[in-house]
Design a protein around this motif. Structure first.
Motif, PDB file in Angstrom:
ATOM      1  N   VAL A   1      10.702 130.106  -2.191  1.00  0.00           N
ATOM      2  CA  VAL A   1       9.875 131.076  -1.466  1.00  0.00           C
ATOM      3  C   VAL A   1       8.470 131.142  -2.054  1.00  0.00           C
ATOM      4  N   THR A   2       8.384 131.274  -3.381  1.00  0.00           N
ATOM      5  CA  THR A   2       7.105 131.581  -4.013  1.00  0.00           C
ATOM      6  C   THR A   2       6.134 130.408  -4.036  1.00  0.00           C
ATOM      7  N   VAL A   3       6.617 129.205  -4.294  1.00  0.00           N
ATOM      8  CA  VAL A   3       5.711 128.059  -4.401  1.00  0.00           C
ATOM      9  C   VAL A   3       4.997 127.772  -3.072  1.00  0.00           C
ATOM     10  N   PRO A   4       5.706 127.705  -1.934  1.00  0.00           N
ATOM     11  CA  PRO A   4       4.982 127.489  -0.674  1.00  0.00           C
ATOM     12  C   PRO A   4       4.005 128.618  -0.344  1.00  0.00           C
ATOM     13  N   LEU A   5       4.369 129.866  -0.660  1.00  0.00           N
ATOM     14  CA  LEU A   5       3.433 130.957  -0.388  1.00  0.00           C
ATOM     15  C   LEU A   5       2.140 130.756  -1.177  1.00  0.00           C
TER      16      LEU A   5
ATOM     17  N   HIS B   1      -1.703 130.000   0.318  1.00  0.00           N
ATOM     18  CA  HIS B   1      -2.814 130.525  -0.483  1.00  0.00           C
ATOM     19  C   HIS B   1      -2.657 131.997  -0.851  1.00  0.00           C
ATOM     20  N   TRP B   2      -1.407 132.426  -1.068  1.00  0.00           N
ATOM     21  CA  TRP B   2      -1.198 133.765  -1.596  1.00  0.00           C
ATOM     22  C   TRP B   2      -1.530 133.745  -3.083  1.00  0.00           C
ATOM     23  N   SER B   3      -2.250 134.748  -3.542  1.00  0.00           N
ATOM     24  CA  SER B   3      -2.653 134.809  -4.944  1.00  0.00           C
ATOM     25  C   SER B   3      -1.550 135.415  -5.796  1.00  0.00           C
ATOM     26  N   THR B   4      -1.547 135.081  -7.075  1.00  0.00           N
ATOM     27  CA  THR B   4      -0.534 135.587  -7.999  1.00  0.00           C
ATOM     28  C   THR B   4      -1.174 136.547  -8.984  1.00  0.00           C
ATOM     29  N   ALA B   5      -0.397 137.541  -9.386  1.00  0.00           N
ATOM     30  CA  ALA B   5      -0.825 138.487 -10.411  1.00  0.00           C
ATOM     31  C   ALA B   5      -0.111 138.114 -11.702  1.00  0.00           C
ATOM     32  N   GLU B   6      -0.869 137.691 -12.678  1.00  0.00           N
ATOM     33  CA  GLU B   6      -0.294 137.235 -13.935  1.00  0.00           C
ATOM     34  C   GLU B   6      -0.204 138.392 -14.928  1.00  0.00           C
ATOM     35  N   ASP B   7       0.985 138.610 -15.472  1.00  0.00           N
ATOM     36  CA  ASP B   7       1.183 139.600 -16.528  1.00  0.00           C
ATOM     37  C   ASP B   7       2.342 139.110 -17.383  1.00  0.00           C
ATOM     38  N   PRO B   8       2.047 138.372 -18.467  1.00  0.00           N
ATOM     39  CA  PRO B   8       3.123 137.789 -19.270  1.00  0.00           C
ATOM     40  C   PRO B   8       4.023 138.805 -19.951  1.00  0.00           C
ATOM     41  N   LEU B   9       3.587 140.074 -20.014  1.00  0.00           N
ATOM     42  CA  LEU B   9       4.391 141.094 -20.685  1.00  0.00           C
ATOM     43  C   LEU B   9       5.396 141.754 -19.753  1.00  0.00           C
ATOM     44  N   VAL B  10       5.314 141.467 -18.459  1.00  0.00           N
ATOM     45  CA  VAL B  10       6.212 142.101 -17.486  1.00  0.00           C
ATOM     46  C   VAL B  10       6.954 141.019 -16.708  1.00  0.00           C
ATOM     47  N   PRO B  11       8.287 141.063 -16.702  1.00  0.00           N
ATOM     48  CA  PRO B  11       9.060 140.021 -15.996  1.00  0.00           C
ATOM     49  C   PRO B  11       9.102 140.251 -14.492  1.00  0.00           C
ATOM     50  N   ARG B  12       7.984 140.035 -13.840  1.00  0.00           N
ATOM     51  CA  ARG B  12       7.943 140.195 -12.392  1.00  0.00           C
ATOM     52  C   ARG B  12       6.924 139.230 -11.810  1.00  0.00           C
ATOM     53  N   VAL B  13       7.041 139.014 -10.513  1.00  0.00           N
ATOM     54  CA  VAL B  13       6.120 138.147  -9.793  1.00  0.00           C
ATOM     55  C   VAL B  13       5.537 138.943  -8.632  1.00  0.00           C
ATOM     56  N   ILE B  14       4.220 138.882  -8.478  1.00  0.00           N
ATOM     57  CA  ILE B  14       3.567 139.550  -7.363  1.00  0.00           C
ATOM     58  C   ILE B  14       2.668 138.537  -6.675  1.00  0.00           C
ATOM     59  N   LEU B  15       2.893 138.341  -5.390  1.00  0.00           N
ATOM     60  CA  LEU B  15       2.073 137.446  -4.576  1.00  0.00           C
ATOM     61  C   LEU B  15       1.414 138.266  -3.472  1.00  0.00           C
ATOM     62  N   THR B  16       0.122 138.030  -3.243  1.00  0.00           N
ATOM     63  CA  THR B  16      -0.623 138.791  -2.248  1.00  0.00           C
ATOM     64  C   THR B  16      -1.276 137.843  -1.261  1.00  0.00           C
ATOM     65  N   SER B  17      -1.196 138.178   0.015  1.00  0.00           N
ATOM     66  CA  SER B  17      -1.743 137.332   1.067  1.00  0.00           C
ATOM     67  C   SER B  17      -3.270 137.290   0.982  1.00  0.00           C
ATOM     68  N   PRO B  18      -3.902 136.248   1.532  1.00  0.00           N
ATOM     69  CA  PRO B  18      -5.363 136.140   1.466  1.00  0.00           C
ATOM     70  C   PRO B  18      -6.101 137.333   2.069  1.00  0.00           C
ATOM     71  N   ASP B  19      -5.531 137.970   3.093  1.00  0.00           N
ATOM     72  CA  ASP B  19      -6.202 139.123   3.694  1.00  0.00           C
ATOM     73  C   ASP B  19      -5.880 140.437   2.986  1.00  0.00           C
ATOM     74  N   GLN B  20      -5.111 140.357   1.897  1.00  0.00           N
ATOM     75  CA  GLN B  20      -4.751 141.516   1.072  1.00  0.00           C
ATOM     76  C   GLN B  20      -3.868 142.536   1.795  1.00  0.00           C
ATOM     77  N   LEU B  21      -3.294 142.162   2.921  1.00  0.00           N
ATOM     78  CA  LEU B  21      -2.470 143.106   3.684  1.00  0.00           C
ATOM     79  C   LEU B  21      -0.984 143.001   3.343  1.00  0.00           C
ATOM     80  N   ALA B  22      -0.534 141.822   2.942  1.00  0.00           N
ATOM     81  CA  ALA B  22       0.891 141.605   2.665  1.00  0.00           C
ATOM     82  C   ALA B  22       1.090 141.302   1.191  1.00  0.00           C
TER      83      ALA B  22
END
Length: 262
Positions: free
Chosen positions: A24-28, A33-54
């Motif tokens: 799921v995550t790699v194709p997004l 072109h969904w952006s990723t939020a990097e936080d090595p201290l928190v075990p989670r993944v956040i992907l945001t759409s280019p228009d910032q809506l999803a």
């Protein structure tokens, strides 16, 4: 030298186990072109759409019955905000069906206004109550192991869906919650994935016990190259959805050759 690896084909799909979240995550990220939020201290993944809506959020929880996956979309124009959640053991292919539909350049319209049409075509039926009457608000898989229920909100305006896979006398295997304001084509994509009878490929050590005891499993072999590059091919195919086909070269005008004077 090419070689084959052992795999297991699992059906129905909702018993196949979670699979690899990268499906799921790699194709997004790479294709859509969904952006990723990097936080090595928190075990989670956040992907945001280019228009910032999803936004897609994966937050592992010690309790596998709690939602790990959350897909949200903000209010935009006349479209109300909506969300979907999936438990840890939801097969990634089912989640991918939703994200693929969400990121499609041209959403595929529903064939009809009936969200259950795909499920009915696959043999799902309305569950029966103890009094023998059927419930028009829900659908049950032919094997009785998966179910979709629709619940009306108190305001009577919207309805939500709950998808649940479970075995009698055992805790739920996984659940998904679909907000009532979720666009119909995404609900249709989810139900279409549930109804898909194509077995899912899993490595032998990743086949859930319940899949072997209550589903259908069969051993198989695929080439190591096919297995290794499946995600790359999927990502490339999704990226090509947004790439317009090359324009056809304009036809050269026909210019008659000058006739030689006699």
């Amino acid at each position: 030298m090419p070689y084959d690896i052992d795999v297991v084909l699992v059906a129905p799909c909702y018993l196949a186990g979670p699979g690899d979240p990268a499906w799921v995550t790699v194709p997004l990220h790479r294709a859509c072109h969904w952006s990723t939020a990097e936080d090595p201290l928190v075990p989670r993944v956040i992907l945001t759409s280019p228009d910032q809506l999803a936004q897609l959020r994966i937050a592992p929880d010690p309790d596998p019955a709690e939602p790990w996956w959350t897909l949200r979309h903000a209010h935009h124009g006349d479209r109300r905000a909506w969300s979907m959640t999936f438990d840890a053991h939801t097969p990634v292919e089912i989640i991918a069906a939703v994200t693929d539909a969400l990121t499609a350049p041209s959403p595929r319209p529903m064939a009809s206004g009936d969200p259950y049409e795909t499920l009915r075509a696959a043999g799902w039926h309305a569950p029966r109550h103890h009094d023998g009457h059927t419930s028009p608000q829900g659908m049950t898989a032919p094997d009785g192991l998966a179910r979709v229920d629709r619940t009306l909100h108190e305001d009577g305006r919207t309805a939500s869906w709950i998808v649940e896979t479970s075995v009698h006398h055992l805790p739920s295997i996984w659940r998904a919650y679909v907000d009532g304001d979720t666009p119909p084509h995404l609900v249709s994509a989810l139900f279409g994935a549930l109804a898909d009878k194509t077995p899912l490929v899993r490595e032998p050590h990743r086949v859930p016990h319940l899949a072997a005891t209550h589903g259908r499993t069969s051993p198989g072999q695929i080439s190591a190259e096919t297995f290794a590059f499946a995600l790359e091919r999927r990502t490339t195919a999704l990226a090509q959805r947004r790439t317009p086909p090359p324009a056809a070269a304009p036809a050269s005008p026909h210019v008659p050759k000058p006739r030689r004077p006699r």
